[in-house]
Structures are given as structure tokens and as C-alpha cells.
Design a protein around this motif. Structure first.
Motif, mmCIF file in Angstrom:
data_model
loop_
_atom_site.group_PDB
_atom_site.id
_atom_site.type_symbol
_atom_site.label_atom_id
_atom_site.label_comp_id
_atom_site.label_asym_id
_atom_site.label_seq_id
_atom_site.Cartn_x
_atom_site.Cartn_y
_atom_site.Cartn_z
ATOM 1 N N ARG A 39 0.818 -1.217 0.000
ATOM 2 C CA ARG A 39 0.000 0.000 0.000
ATOM 3 C C ARG A 39 0.850 1.265 0.000
ATOM 4 O O ARG A 39 0.408 2.313 -0.463
ATOM 5 C CB ARG A 39 -0.955 -0.023 1.188
ATOM 6 C CG ARG A 39 -1.997 -1.107 0.988
ATOM 7 C CD ARG A 39 -3.025 -1.155 2.072
ATOM 8 N NE ARG A 39 -3.921 -2.271 1.792
ATOM 9 C CZ ARG A 39 -4.135 -3.287 2.602
ATOM 10 N NH1 ARG A 39 -3.547 -3.339 3.777
ATOM 11 N NH2 ARG A 39 -4.951 -4.259 2.257
ATOM 12 N N MET A 51 -6.874 -5.012 -5.627
ATOM 13 C CA MET A 51 -7.933 -4.950 -4.624
ATOM 14 C C MET A 51 -8.778 -3.724 -4.928
ATOM 15 O O MET A 51 -8.258 -2.638 -5.065
ATOM 16 C CB MET A 51 -7.380 -4.890 -3.199
ATOM 17 C CG MET A 51 -5.979 -4.456 -3.046
ATOM 18 S SD MET A 51 -5.431 -4.373 -1.347
ATOM 19 C CE MET A 51 -3.723 -4.735 -1.606
ATOM 20 N N SER A 52 -10.046 -3.905 -4.981
ATOM 21 C CA SER A 52 -10.913 -2.819 -5.459
ATOM 22 C C SER A 52 -11.052 -1.666 -4.471
ATOM 23 O O SER A 52 -11.283 -0.533 -4.877
ATOM 24 C CB SER A 52 -12.282 -3.368 -5.813
ATOM 25 O OG SER A 52 -12.884 -3.951 -4.671
ATOM 26 N N TRP A 53 -10.930 -1.911 -3.184
ATOM 27 C CA TRP A 53 -11.245 -0.867 -2.209
ATOM 28 C C TRP A 53 -10.357 0.368 -2.272
ATOM 29 O O TRP A 53 -10.828 1.468 -1.958
ATOM 30 C CB TRP A 53 -11.290 -1.419 -0.780
ATOM 31 C CG TRP A 53 -9.964 -1.769 -0.202
ATOM 32 C CD1 TRP A 53 -9.369 -2.990 -0.187
ATOM 33 C CD2 TRP A 53 -9.061 -0.889 0.464
ATOM 34 N NE1 TRP A 53 -8.145 -2.917 0.426
ATOM 35 C CE2 TRP A 53 -7.941 -1.646 0.842
ATOM 36 C CE3 TRP A 53 -9.093 0.469 0.767
ATOM 37 C CZ2 TRP A 53 -6.848 -1.093 1.509
ATOM 38 C CZ3 TRP A 53 -8.007 1.024 1.433
ATOM 39 C CH2 TRP A 53 -6.906 0.241 1.801
ATOM 40 N N ALA A 56 -11.918 3.413 -3.672
ATOM 41 C CA ALA A 56 -13.042 4.042 -2.975
ATOM 42 C C ALA A 56 -12.609 5.090 -1.955
ATOM 43 O O ALA A 56 -13.454 5.725 -1.332
ATOM 44 C CB ALA A 56 -13.872 2.964 -2.269
ATOM 45 N N ALA A 103 -11.515 -2.017 9.097
ATOM 46 C CA ALA A 103 -11.564 -2.658 7.782
ATOM 47 C C ALA A 103 -12.849 -3.467 7.629
ATOM 48 O O ALA A 103 -13.475 -3.451 6.562
ATOM 49 C CB ALA A 103 -10.343 -3.563 7.588
ATOM 50 N N PHE A 106 -15.623 -1.070 6.933
ATOM 51 C CA PHE A 106 -15.495 -0.520 5.588
ATOM 52 C C PHE A 106 -15.943 -1.530 4.528
ATOM 53 O O PHE A 106 -16.672 -1.196 3.608
ATOM 54 C CB PHE A 106 -14.039 -0.094 5.351
ATOM 55 C CG PHE A 106 -13.817 0.583 4.037
ATOM 56 C CD1 PHE A 106 -14.230 1.884 3.837
ATOM 57 C CD2 PHE A 106 -13.189 -0.084 3.001
ATOM 58 C CE1 PHE A 106 -14.023 2.517 2.618
ATOM 59 C CE2 PHE A 106 -12.976 0.533 1.791
ATOM 60 C CZ PHE A 106 -13.393 1.841 1.595
ATOM 61 N N HIS A 107 -15.492 -2.796 4.684
ATOM 62 C CA HIS A 107 -15.875 -3.829 3.714
ATOM 63 C C HIS A 107 -17.373 -4.126 3.782
ATOM 64 O O HIS A 107 -17.989 -4.408 2.757
ATOM 65 C CB HIS A 107 -15.052 -5.094 3.915
ATOM 66 C CG HIS A 107 -13.592 -4.895 3.611
ATOM 67 N ND1 HIS A 107 -13.148 -4.353 2.430
ATOM 68 C CD2 HIS A 107 -12.480 -5.158 4.339
ATOM 69 C CE1 HIS A 107 -11.832 -4.294 2.450
ATOM 70 N NE2 HIS A 107 -11.404 -4.769 3.593
ATOM 71 N N LEU A 110 -19.103 -1.393 1.848
ATOM 72 C CA LEU A 110 -18.964 -1.521 0.396
ATOM 73 C C LEU A 110 -19.511 -2.851 -0.129
ATOM 74 O O LEU A 110 -19.358 -3.144 -1.310
ATOM 75 C CB LEU A 110 -17.490 -1.395 -0.008
ATOM 76 C CG LEU A 110 -16.846 -0.032 0.185
ATOM 77 C CD1 LEU A 110 -15.393 -0.066 -0.254
ATOM 78 C CD2 LEU A 110 -17.589 1.047 -0.566
ATOM 79 N N GLN A 112 -18.415 -5.862 0.379
ATOM 80 C CA GLN A 112 -17.318 -6.714 -0.074
ATOM 81 C C GLN A 112 -17.194 -7.904 0.886
ATOM 82 O O GLN A 112 -16.275 -7.978 1.692
ATOM 83 C CB GLN A 112 -16.008 -5.936 -0.117
ATOM 84 C CG GLN A 112 -16.007 -4.819 -1.121
ATOM 85 C CD GLN A 112 -14.728 -4.017 -1.092
ATOM 86 O OE1 GLN A 112 -14.078 -3.881 -0.059
ATOM 87 N NE2 GLN A 112 -14.368 -3.465 -2.232
ATOM 88 N N MET A 115 -13.917 -9.919 1.451
ATOM 89 C CA MET A 115 -12.832 -9.285 2.202
ATOM 90 C C MET A 115 -13.024 -9.361 3.711
ATOM 91 O O MET A 115 -12.142 -8.996 4.466
ATOM 92 C CB MET A 115 -12.689 -7.820 1.772
ATOM 93 C CG MET A 115 -12.263 -7.644 0.333
ATOM 94 S SD MET A 115 -10.722 -8.487 -0.074
ATOM 95 C CE MET A 115 -9.579 -7.704 1.022
ATOM 96 N N SER A 119 -9.872 -9.910 7.061
ATOM 97 C CA SER A 119 -9.869 -8.855 8.081
ATOM 98 C C SER A 119 -10.247 -9.420 9.443
ATOM 99 O O SER A 119 -9.642 -9.066 10.463
ATOM 100 C CB SER A 119 -10.840 -7.737 7.700
ATOM 101 O OG SER A 119 -10.450 -7.140 6.493
#
Length: 134
Positions: A39, A51-53, A56, A103, A106-107, A110, A112, A115, A119
Motif C-alpha cells: 500500500r 484490490m478494489s477498495w 473508494a 476494515a 469498511f468492507h 462496500l 465486499q 474481504m 480482516s
């Protein structure tokens, strides 16, 4: 090196539990070091493809999360290994746990679902290390 071996042997936990905690710490170290460096160092386009996130959130947030993951990875192993301020290992583990709770949220936000498992697993492992190193 002998000094480190003596310090590890002097820990308060029974031998089997001590090995389990160290295995968990090294797992967290490798996982968060690799993810954090990805990252921090990879181009954003490549991260978004993998990774798509990251697409966002702003790029600075992805980089900050990477920096937190690298710091947590180092903190979950080095203080306990060297004996220098070992309480930092507990704080780093709990910090990684909080990061994984965020996380998860957040997932979920979204949608997800795939994911959630990594996490959750890393968060539980971090909680285990934090509690065992209290």
C-alpha cells in the motif's frame, strides 16, 4: 543472539503457549509488513486492479493505512524480541486489531463480503497477541 534466546525463554507463559503467541506474532508481522509495503510503494492503479477498495478512498488514506500496517508489523515483533519496552508489542497488536475492526466496517459498507474473512482472521489474531502480551 544468546541474549534474545534467554529473554524468550524467560517469558511467563508455558512453553507451548509461548510458541503459539510467537507464531501469531510472526504471522501478523509478515502479513502486515507485506500488505503495508504494497500500500505504501505500489502505484495506485496497480493497487486498485489487485484490490478494489483503494479506488473508494483517497490515495493519501491508502498510503496512511500502509504506514500504520508497517508500523504495527514492526511493533508486534521488535519490542518483544529485543526486550526494549515490550509493552509496545501489546499496544501494536491492539492497534492492528482496531485497524481490522475498521476494515470490517469498511468492507461491510462496500458490500465486499469476500474481504471480511481476512480482516476478521487478522483482527482476531491481533486480539489474541494483545491479550497474551498484557
Amino acid at each position: 543472539m544468546e541474549h534474545i534466546a534467554q529473554r524468550l525463554a524467560a517469558e511467563q507463559l508455558p512453553a507451548a503457549q509461548r510458541r503459539l503467541v510467537w507464531a501469531a506474532q510472526w504471522t501478523l508481522f509478515v502479513s502486515f509488513l507485506v500488505l503495508g509495503l504494497m500500500r505504501l510503494l505500489m502505484p495506485m492503479e496497480e493497487l486498485i486492479r489487485i484490490m478494489s477498495w483503494p479506488g473508494a478512498v483517497p490515495a493519501w488514506a491508502v498510503r496512511m493505512i500502509g504506514a500504520l500496517e508497517v508500523a504495527g508489523a514492526l511493533g508486534v515483533v521488535l519490542p518483544a524480541l529485543t526486550g526494549i519496552k515490550p509493552w509496545l508489542t501489546t499496544m501494536a497488536a491492539f492497534g492492528l486489531m482496531v485497524l481490522m475492526i475498521c476494515a470490517l466496517g469498511f468492507h461491510l459498507m462496500l458490500f465486499q463480503g469476500a474481504m471480511l474473512l481476512p480482516s476478521l482472521a487478522l483482527g482476531l489474531l491481533a486480539a489474541y497477541v494483545g491479550v497474551r502480551r498484557l
